[in-house]
Write a protein that holds these residues in place. Structure first.
Motif, short mmCIF file in Angstrom:
data_model
loop_
_atom_site.label_atom_id
_atom_site.label_comp_id
_atom_site.label_asym_id
_atom_site.label_seq_id
_atom_site.Cartn_x
_atom_site.Cartn_y
_atom_site.Cartn_z
N LEU A 96 -12.89 5.60 6.29
CA LEU A 96 -12.68 4.17 6.58
C LEU A 96 -13.68 3.75 7.66
O LEU A 96 -13.71 4.32 8.74
N GLU A 117 -5.05 -1.24 -1.59
CA GLU A 117 -3.98 -2.20 -1.82
C GLU A 117 -3.54 -2.17 -3.28
O GLU A 117 -2.35 -2.25 -3.58
N MET A 144 0.84 -1.20 0.00
CA MET A 144 0.00 0.00 0.00
C MET A 144 0.87 1.25 0.00
O MET A 144 1.87 1.30 0.71
N LYS A 145 0.45 2.24 -0.77
CA LYS A 145 1.18 3.51 -0.77
C LYS A 145 0.85 4.27 0.53
O LYS A 145 -0.18 4.05 1.15
N ALA A 146 1.74 5.17 0.90
CA ALA A 146 1.61 5.85 2.19
C ALA A 146 0.45 6.84 2.21
O ALA A 146 0.17 7.52 1.23
N PHE A 147 -0.23 6.90 3.34
CA PHE A 147 -1.24 7.93 3.59
C PHE A 147 -1.23 8.26 5.07
O PHE A 147 -0.62 7.55 5.87
N ASP A 148 -1.90 9.37 5.43
CA ASP A 148 -2.05 9.71 6.85
C ASP A 148 -3.32 9.05 7.38
O ASP A 148 -4.29 8.87 6.64
N TYR A 149 -3.30 8.72 8.67
CA TYR A 149 -4.46 8.08 9.29
C TYR A 149 -4.92 8.93 10.46
O TYR A 149 -4.09 9.35 11.29
N ASP A 151 -10.81 7.40 9.97
CA ASP A 151 -11.38 6.17 10.54
C ASP A 151 -12.58 6.50 11.41
O ASP A 151 -12.43 7.06 12.50
N GLY A 154 -13.65 -1.19 6.14
CA GLY A 154 -12.39 -1.41 5.43
C GLY A 154 -12.42 -2.59 4.46
O GLY A 154 -11.44 -2.83 3.75
N LEU A 173 -9.81 -1.05 1.96
CA LEU A 173 -8.43 -1.53 2.03
C LEU A 173 -8.07 -2.35 0.79
O LEU A 173 -6.92 -2.33 0.32
N VAL A 174 -9.05 -3.07 0.24
CA VAL A 174 -8.80 -3.82 -1.00
C VAL A 174 -8.49 -2.83 -2.13
O VAL A 174 -7.56 -3.03 -2.92
#
Lengths: 168, 294
Positions: free
Chosen positions: B29, B40, B1-6, B51, B32, B36-37
């Motif tokens: 989110l 990905e 997965m490429k980077a992101f902020d959560y 979230d 997920g 998330l799929v």
């Protein structure tokens, strides 16, 4: 980076990981708990199944950040090599394992079922295992193993004799 | 997965503020199981993932003054276990049970299923048949609209980037309206619907009153079979009337042929499933009438 505090198999653990880390990756690559398997990585195969706050989930479909403050049980928390859980023992006896890759996920699903429902019907077992794909054995022996394990966990004596006697 | 902020906002207000700040570069989110799929495999990921899976405002299933309220982030498993839903709206419980498998049902949420806006979603037909409404929050405040207005085309809802679905409400007038849901997939577990059908109808003096029939996987979005409903309204309950409603419903749908099934096969399925779902709803109506007498 995201800080995560999580109880894994009863032990409080801490980690600091990139936000995009999945729970599965946290378990396997950060805590070196490689019993949970990476199969499809999209929630179809169930090889990564773990129990979070009592419920079985696909650990590939959760971010590590989402288990902050929660309780996770992995296959490493179910039994030890020298002290197998009845479900594991019955899987061995029933011959429910061939290559073994799907096993940890199947056993976690079975454990979550039996924790909640000590006397499940075959339909309950099938439903509980429907998110776990096995490409070797088929599922009949697994279902028998779960039934046998349920009997043992309920304190009933011996499991029913296996139909096929391989010895002699 | 490429980077992101959560970010896990502490309440709904904070979540909406984040959506207002980041607009289309934020993604919500919840369960997920789809997001998330998608992430990905994605070449581009959102800047920030918000979230909302643990927000109390989006949880809970309860009968309120306005009807039956299902918090948007209720999981499919929570829906299956809700005593209110099992009692009042078995169609929703049946639909939830056909989604994915145990592991995904413990994660995936009702609102998440709806906002994917795929034609084969299993939550859609049952909710549409029960004339559900959705609650939406944005920086401009809360609003309510019919669920049907959420669906625009495959994978496209009418939600704006700063809007979040907060609740699904089945109006008070439909509390306890007999309902049923049927799905036909190629397997029992983890299969997409070839066709799914949700129905709801009152049965008064042995006649259909305000029947509602909703179909999934047979048009660009989940749809109501309004001509079949009009035909059935006021008709005496009979095998023939239910079969005819099924035939009419099949003519209203616009199924496609793909690798799962042909359009003709899907039309046959609509006929059969509609008839059977109506028969189940009728049986439930008769059962609750019996219980009311006893």
């Amino acid at each position: 980076m995201i800080d995560v505090t999580v109880t894994i198999n009863g032990v409080p653990r801490k980690a600091s990981v990139p936000a995009e880390t999945t729970l599965l990756k946290l378990l396997r690559e950060h805590f070196m708990l490689t019993g949970s398997k990476l199969g499809c990585d999209v929630g179809d195969c169930g090889a990564c199944t773990v129990i979070v706050d009592g419920k079985p989930v696909n650990s590939c479909l959760m971010l590590a950040a989402q288990v902050d403050g929660r309780e996770v049980i992995t296959i490493e928390g179910v039994g030890k090599r020298e002290h197998l859980h009845p479900i594991q023992k019955m899987f061995e006896e029933a011959g429910a394992v061939q290559c073994g890759f799907c096993g940890p996920g199947v056993i976690m699903s079975a454990k979550a079922l039996l924790d909640e429902k000590p006397d499940p019907s075959v339909a309950d077992i099938r439903d509980a295992l429907s998110g776990n794909l096995c490409r070797c054995t088929g599922y009949t022996k697994m279902i028998e193993a779960v039934q046998d394990a349920a009997r043992i966990l309920r304190g009933e004596t011996a499991a029913k004799p296996r139909q096929l006697e391989l010895s002699k | 997965m490429k980077a992101f902020d959560y970010v896990a906002p502490r309440d709904l207000g904070a979540a909406v503020a984040l959506l207002a700040e980041h607009g289309a570069s934020a993604k919500i989110l919840a369960g997920g199981t789809d997001l998330l799929v998608e992430l990905e495999a994605a070449a581009r990921v959102p800047k920030v993932v918000v979230d909302v899976s643990r927000l109390k405002e989006l949880k809970g299933i309860a009968v309120t003054d306005g009807g039956l309220r299902i918090g948007a982030a209720s999981t499919h498993n929570e829906i299956m276990r809700s005593p209110d839903l099992r009692n009042l709206f078995p169609a929703l419980v049946e639909a939830a049970h056909t989604i994915g498998a145990v592991q995904t049902r413990n994660l995936g949420t009702l609102a998440g299923n709806l906002v994917t806006c795929v034609p084969s979603m299993d939550s859609g037909p049952a909710l549409l048949a029960l004339e559900a409404e959705v609650g939406i929050m944005s920086p401009r405040g809360a609003k309510r609209m019919p669920l049907a207005e959420l669906f625009v085309r495959p994978r496209k809802t009418s939600l704006k980037p700063d809007e979040i679905l907060t609740e699904i409400v089945i109006p008070k007038a439909n509390l306890g309206k007999p309902s049923a849901f049927l799905k036909f997939g190629l397997r029992k577990g983890q299969a997409l619907a070839l066709v799914n059908v949700g129905v709801a109808a009152w049965i008064k003096k042995d006649c259909f009153v305000a029947p509602r029939i909703a179909l999934g996987a047979v048009a660009p979005t989940v749809m109501r079979a309004t001509r079949a409903e009009a035909f059935l309204d006021g008709k005496k309950v009979s095998e023939e009337a239910m079969a005819e409603a099924g035939r009419i419903a099949a003519t209203e749908a616009k199924p496609i042929s793909d690798f799962r099934a042909s359009a003709d096969y899907r039309r046959d399925l609509i006929e059969t499933l509609t008839k059977r779902a109506l028969a189940t709803a009728v049986a439930r109506a008769q059962q609750s009438a019996k219980e009311a007498v006893a």
